[in-house]
Structure formats: structure tokens, C-alpha cells
Enzyme design. Structure first.
Site, PDB file in Angstrom:
ATOM      1  N   GLY A 122       0.790  -1.223   0.000  1.00 18.27           N
ATOM      2  CA  GLY A 122       0.000   0.000   0.000  1.00 18.27           C
ATOM      3  C   GLY A 122       0.819   1.269   0.000  1.00 18.27           C
ATOM      4  O   GLY A 122       0.296   2.343  -0.253  1.00 18.27           O
ATOM      5  N   GLU A 123       2.113   1.152   0.258  1.00 19.04           N
ATOM      6  CA  GLU A 123       2.977   2.327   0.336  1.00 19.04           C
ATOM      7  C   GLU A 123       3.406   2.762  -1.059  1.00 19.04           C
ATOM      8  O   GLU A 123       3.917   1.965  -1.850  1.00 19.04           O
ATOM      9  CB  GLU A 123       4.196   2.014   1.195  1.00 19.04           C
ATOM     10  CG  GLU A 123       5.117   3.202   1.414  1.00 19.04           C
ATOM     11  CD  GLU A 123       6.325   2.839   2.268  1.00 19.04           C
ATOM     12  OE1 GLU A 123       7.400   3.423   2.041  1.00 19.04           O
ATOM     13  OE2 GLU A 123       6.192   1.967   3.152  1.00 19.04           O
ATOM     14  N   ALA A 124       3.219   4.035  -1.361  1.00 23.93           N
ATOM     15  CA  ALA A 124       3.480   4.548  -2.710  1.00 23.93           C
ATOM     16  C   ALA A 124       4.914   4.307  -3.168  1.00 23.93           C
ATOM     17  O   ALA A 124       5.150   3.910  -4.311  1.00 23.93           O
ATOM     18  CB  ALA A 124       3.166   6.043  -2.757  1.00 23.93           C
ATOM     19  N   LYS A 126       7.012   1.991  -2.289  1.00 23.19           N
ATOM     20  CA  LYS A 126       7.254   0.571  -2.573  1.00 23.19           C
ATOM     21  C   LYS A 126       6.660   0.178  -3.917  1.00 23.19           C
ATOM     22  O   LYS A 126       7.291  -0.538  -4.707  1.00 23.19           O
ATOM     23  CB  LYS A 126       6.684  -0.303  -1.457  1.00 23.19           C
ATOM     24  CG  LYS A 126       7.443  -0.208  -0.145  1.00 23.19           C
ATOM     25  CD  LYS A 126       6.904  -1.208   0.878  1.00 23.19           C
ATOM     26  CE  LYS A 126       7.741  -1.172   2.160  1.00 23.19           C
ATOM     27  NZ  LYS A 126       7.277  -2.189   3.136  1.00 23.19           N
ATOM     28  N   ILE A 127       5.443   0.649  -4.181  1.00 20.91           N
ATOM     29  CA  ILE A 127       4.821   0.370  -5.474  1.00 20.91           C
ATOM     30  C   ILE A 127       5.676   0.944  -6.601  1.00 20.91           C
ATOM     31  O   ILE A 127       5.893   0.313  -7.630  1.00 20.91           O
ATOM     32  CB  ILE A 127       3.409   0.971  -5.532  1.00 20.91           C
ATOM     33  CG1 ILE A 127       2.510   0.327  -4.480  1.00 20.91           C
ATOM     34  CG2 ILE A 127       2.793   0.771  -6.922  1.00 20.91           C
ATOM     35  CD1 ILE A 127       1.143   0.964  -4.376  1.00 20.91           C
TER      36      ILE A 127
END
Length: 241
Positions: A122-124, A126-127
Site C-alpha cells: 500500500g505504500e506509494a 514501494k509500489i
């Protein structure tokens, strides 16, 4: 220029890493036990480090990448690990993505294949790391599809946004993104050049007809299809921060 399955036709080439000197074979991948699986679900990074410290896994990105493909592992934990900003985790991400053969796949089919093995975190940030690695891998196998690998990165987010919009029952039909809006959203995407209209139309039709099934995580996340996107096509920005 012809289009099939969401892919611009052109010559293909394997990733540059394919010509590297063969490495010695790794030891058999260890099978995670119940204790490890529980730790991995709570904190995948700590769990992996504990097995490396205890010599159950070598401190080798390729070996860890192979281990992360084990079907018993929590898919959210896999995503969290490969998306981590730690230098070793990033080497593992590169090795992990390197196992995906994306040659001759349409863009949306390649994205489906990639997202099948784990849950995007869910962390931007990481995506962002994960999708950059995906874009580089897609471009390496399909160098003539786009002018720049960054195009694959941005288009991947655009396709995920479309997927969320098209298949979220909470969005009323008149609010869903139209084909023209999808094409408009991607104007000038490829180093200022428009992508072939037929290429984008094909992607739109395939995504609307066949949802990319995004893995769910914990029970708290059930029913939440907005982890990656918000769905107003008139706004820019796709990540839930």
C-alpha cells in the site's frame, strides 16, 4: 503498424542480462516451516534476515528471489519485501523480476502475469520501486514497443487505474472511465509522442472485459479496491498515500 493483444508488433530481444556468464547452481530452495511463515506474514524483512543469519538462506539476491516465489509465502509479505528500499532488498527485486519472461506478451497480459505472484504493497514508494523494475523488464523483452522504459512504468499505473475504475462496483456506470478518457489520459505518454490509438483501445477493451484480479491482503483490506488508485479520471495521480 499492427496491433494484437495490446502489443505493438516489432522485433523482440531478451534482457541484456541473458548473455551474462552462467552462475553456479544454487542449493535447493528451503521449504518454509510454520514458524517462519507466521514470522514472514508479520514482518517479511525480519523473517528473511533471520533465516539468512541462521544460514538457512544464503545472503544472495538470486537465492532469496527464488525463495520468494515459494507458493506457501504470504503474498503481501512478498510485495512488502521486494518493494523495500534497503539495498539488498532492491537487489532481490531485480533478481525476482528477472525471472519473468515477458517476450511476445501484450502489455496488459504481461502486467497480469507479473502481478499474479504477489500483492502490491500500500505504500506509494514501494509500489513505485516495483513498477519501475517491471517496466525495465518489459522494455528489455520488448524494446520496440515504447521509446523509453519509463513509458511502460506510467502506462502500467494507468492500466491499474482503469482496472480499478472498471471493476469497482461502488462506482456508478456513468462515472466509469470511458475509452476516450483513457486515451486522453495517455496522450503524449511516450516521450511526448502519442501511443498508437489501436494499441490503447485494445488494452482498454481487454481490461474492461477481463479484470486484473488484485490480490487482497489482510481481512481489514477485504473489499478495498482503492489501495492503488482513486478513480476520478479528471484528476492526475493514482497512488493512495
Amino acid at each position: 503498424m499492427s496491433v494484437a493483444g495490446g502489443q505493438l508488433h516489432g522485433s523482440h530481444a531478451p534482457p541484456a542480462t541473458s548473455s551474462a556468464v552462467p552462475q553456479p547452481p544454487h542449493a535447493p530452495t528451503p521449504k518454509p516451516d510454520k514458524e517462519f511463515l507466521e514470522k514472514f506474514e508479520k514482518n517479511s524483512k525480519k523473517a528473511i534476515e533471520s533465516w539468512i543469519t541462521s544460514a538457512k538462506l544464503p545472503r544472495d539476491p538470486e537465492a532469496v528471489a527464488i525463495f520468494l516465489r515459494s507458493p506457501d509465502l504470504d503474498i503481501a509479505g512478498v510485495g512488502d519485501y521486494i518493494g523495500d528500499g534497503d539495498e539488498f532488498c532492491q537487489k532481490v527485486l531485480t533478481a525476482y523480476v528477472g525471472h519473468y519472461d515477458l517476450e511476445d506478451l501484450g502489455f496488459d497480459d504481461a502486467l497480469r502475469k507479473f502481478l499474479a505472484g504477489f500483492r502490491l504493497p500500500g505504500e506509494a514508494q514501494k509500489i513505485d520501486r516495483i513498477m519501475h523494475a517491471y517496466a525495465a523488464q518489459f522494455h528489455a523483452y520488448n524494446p520496440n514497443t515504447f521509446r523509453d522504459p519509463e513509458t511502460a512504468w506510467v502506462l502500467a499505473f494507468s492500466v491499474i487505474m482503469l482496472n480499478t475504475d472498471a471493476h469497482n462496483a461502488a462506482i456508478k456506470p456513468h462515472r466509469k472511465m470511458t475509452k476516450e478518457q483513457f486515451i486522453k489520459n495517455n496522450r503524449g505518454l511516450d516521450q511526448g509522442h502519442d501511443l498508437d490509438r489501436e494499441f490503447l483501445e485494445s488494452i482498454y477493451d481487454r481490461i474492461v472485459a477481463n479484470e486484473i484480479m488484485m490480490h487482497q491482503g489482510s481481512k481489514e483490506d477485504e473489499g478495498d479496491k482503492s489501495i492503488l488508485t482513486y478513480t476520478n479520471p479528471d484528476k492526475a495521480g493514482w497512488l493512495k498515500k
